[in-house]
Motif scaffolding. Structure first.
Motif, short mmCIF file in Angstrom:
data_model
loop_
_atom_site.label_atom_id
_atom_site.label_comp_id
_atom_site.label_asym_id
_atom_site.label_seq_id
_atom_site.Cartn_x
_atom_site.Cartn_y
_atom_site.Cartn_z
N PHE A 181 -13.44 -1.09 -4.26
CA PHE A 181 -13.73 0.34 -4.28
C PHE A 181 -14.88 0.63 -3.31
N ALA A 182 -15.13 1.92 -3.07
CA ALA A 182 -16.19 2.32 -2.14
C ALA A 182 -17.57 1.84 -2.60
N ASN A 183 -17.77 1.71 -3.91
CA ASN A 183 -19.07 1.27 -4.42
C ASN A 183 -19.23 -0.25 -4.43
N GLY A 184 -18.24 -0.97 -3.93
CA GLY A 184 -18.35 -2.42 -3.84
C GLY A 184 -17.74 -3.17 -4.99
N THR A 185 -17.39 -2.48 -6.09
CA THR A 185 -16.73 -3.17 -7.20
C THR A 185 -15.27 -3.41 -6.85
N HIS A 186 -14.65 -4.28 -7.61
CA HIS A 186 -13.29 -4.69 -7.29
C HIS A 186 -12.33 -4.35 -8.42
N TYR A 187 -11.16 -3.93 -8.02
CA TYR A 187 -10.10 -3.65 -8.99
C TYR A 187 -9.57 -4.98 -9.49
N SER A 188 -9.56 -5.18 -10.79
CA SER A 188 -9.23 -6.49 -11.35
C SER A 188 -7.73 -6.77 -11.38
N ASN A 189 -6.91 -5.74 -11.37
CA ASN A 189 -5.47 -5.97 -11.47
C ASN A 189 -4.76 -5.45 -10.23
N THR A 190 -4.35 -6.35 -9.38
CA THR A 190 -3.59 -5.94 -8.19
C THR A 190 -2.19 -6.55 -8.23
N ALA A 191 -1.69 -6.76 -9.43
CA ALA A 191 -0.33 -7.28 -9.58
C ALA A 191 0.42 -6.35 -10.53
N LYS A 192 1.00 -6.90 -11.59
CA LYS A 192 1.74 -6.07 -12.54
C LYS A 192 0.86 -4.95 -13.08
N GLY A 193 1.41 -3.74 -13.09
CA GLY A 193 0.65 -2.59 -13.56
C GLY A 193 -0.05 -1.85 -12.45
N SER A 194 0.08 -2.33 -11.21
CA SER A 194 -0.56 -1.65 -10.09
C SER A 194 0.50 -1.20 -9.09
N THR A 195 0.05 -0.49 -8.06
CA THR A 195 0.97 -0.08 -6.99
C THR A 195 0.75 -0.93 -5.74
N TRP A 196 0.11 -2.08 -5.91
CA TRP A 196 -0.10 -3.01 -4.80
C TRP A 196 1.14 -3.88 -4.61
N GLU A 197 1.13 -4.67 -3.49
CA GLU A 197 2.17 -5.68 -3.30
C GLU A 197 2.18 -6.58 -4.53
N GLY A 198 3.33 -6.91 -5.04
CA GLY A 198 3.40 -7.73 -6.23
C GLY A 198 3.26 -6.94 -7.50
N GLY A 199 3.06 -5.61 -7.38
CA GLY A 199 3.00 -4.76 -8.56
C GLY A 199 4.36 -4.12 -8.76
N VAL A 200 4.47 -2.85 -8.37
CA VAL A 200 5.77 -2.18 -8.48
C VAL A 200 6.62 -2.43 -7.24
N ARG A 201 5.99 -2.91 -6.18
CA ARG A 201 6.76 -3.18 -4.97
C ARG A 201 7.19 -4.63 -4.95
N MET A 202 8.49 -4.84 -5.06
CA MET A 202 9.04 -6.19 -5.14
C MET A 202 10.20 -6.35 -4.16
N PRO A 203 10.44 -7.57 -3.69
CA PRO A 203 11.59 -7.80 -2.80
C PRO A 203 12.90 -7.76 -3.58
N ALA A 204 13.96 -7.50 -2.87
CA ALA A 204 15.30 -7.53 -3.45
C ALA A 204 16.24 -8.14 -2.42
N PHE A 205 17.30 -8.77 -2.91
CA PHE A 205 18.27 -9.42 -2.02
C PHE A 205 19.66 -8.89 -2.33
N VAL A 206 20.42 -8.65 -1.28
CA VAL A 206 21.81 -8.24 -1.46
C VAL A 206 22.71 -9.19 -0.68
N TYR A 207 23.87 -9.48 -1.24
CA TYR A 207 24.82 -10.41 -0.62
C TYR A 207 26.20 -9.80 -0.69
N TRP A 208 26.78 -9.59 0.49
CA TRP A 208 28.11 -9.00 0.56
C TRP A 208 28.77 -9.45 1.85
#
Length: 234
Positions: free
Chosen positions: A157-184
């Motif tokens: 954050f701007a004040n120098g503290t850090h967001y503790s959760n940057t995975a599940k429950g966040s909008t960061w990579e590895g949170g709601v953004r996940m890879p997907a594969f299609v085969y056809w």
């Protein structure tokens, strides 16, 4: 809490092991039966895989839809293993850690499904989608997988503290953004990459569009056909 205003409602113990006191239910047409109770999580993936393979083999040349929801690789309870993961006997303790054992079993199951579709002569007429709902929870460490590089000090954050959760429950990579594969085969280019932003909500309308089927009338259907647009653009 109470049930019927009299006796307390029983709660499941916190440290459940691989045997869950819940029934595994199988339904064929209008007939339902309990396969086993308690449910052995170590056998679950194999049971689901065999059920999917049997369904595909019986489909023959008719159109079919298989929705395969894995029990892996979601973390389980503490009593199941040190890393809160589990795998069948053929995969347990075959890799560096329990999470990788579970992932190897998922890989095996997906391979079996793809082989079954090919054996049925339906590969070029079948779209296979492999995706996830969200990334791992950081609190379970290596037992939940790898959330990517954007963790801890990468999210300040701007004040120098850090967001503790940057995975599940966040909008960061590895949170709601996940890879997907299609085969056809014959329709989706092998090795292609699409940057189109899509959601799991887009699967239903996209499949309906690809199949030429109308969506239900008189109700709201979430999602768009962006998945179909992304894979056909390849």
């Amino acid at each position: 809490t109470t049930q019927g205003g009299s006796s307390p409602v029983p709660h499941l113990p916190v440290s459940l092991g691989p045997l869950l006191p819940l029934p595994l239910i199988s339904q064929q047409g209008n007939v339902s039966k309990i396969v086993e109770q308690p449910t052995d999580l170590r056998l679950l993936n194999g049971r689901l895989t065999n059920r999917a393979l049997d369904f595909i083999s019986r489909a023959d040349a008719a159109p079919f839809l298989v929705y395969f929801a894995f029990g892996h690789v979601h973390t389980a309870t503490a009593g199941i293993s040190p890393d809160r993961q589990y795998a069948g006997c053929a995969f347990a303790n075959t890799t560096a850690r329990p999470f990788d054992d579970a992932l190897a079993e998922v890989d095996w199951a997906v391979g079996r499904v793809v082989e079954a579709v090919a054996s049925n002569g339906a590969a070029e007429n079948t779209l296979i989608i492999f995706t996830s709902d969200n990334g791992p929870a950081l609190r379970w460490g290596t037992g939940a997988g790898n959330p990517g590089i954007f963790t801890g000090t990468a999210a300040a954050f701007a004040n120098g503290t850090h967001y503790s959760n940057t995975a599940k429950g966040s909008t960061w990579e590895g949170g709601v953004r996940m890879p997907a594969f299609v085969y056809w085969p014959g329709t989706v280019r092998p090795g292609g990459v699409a940057s189109t932003l899509i959601s799991s909500l887009d699967v239903l309308p996209s499949l309906a569009s690809l199949a030429g089927a109308p969506l239900p009338r008189g109700r709201v259907v979430d999602g768009t056909t962006s998945l179909a647009d992304a894979i056909l653009a390849e």
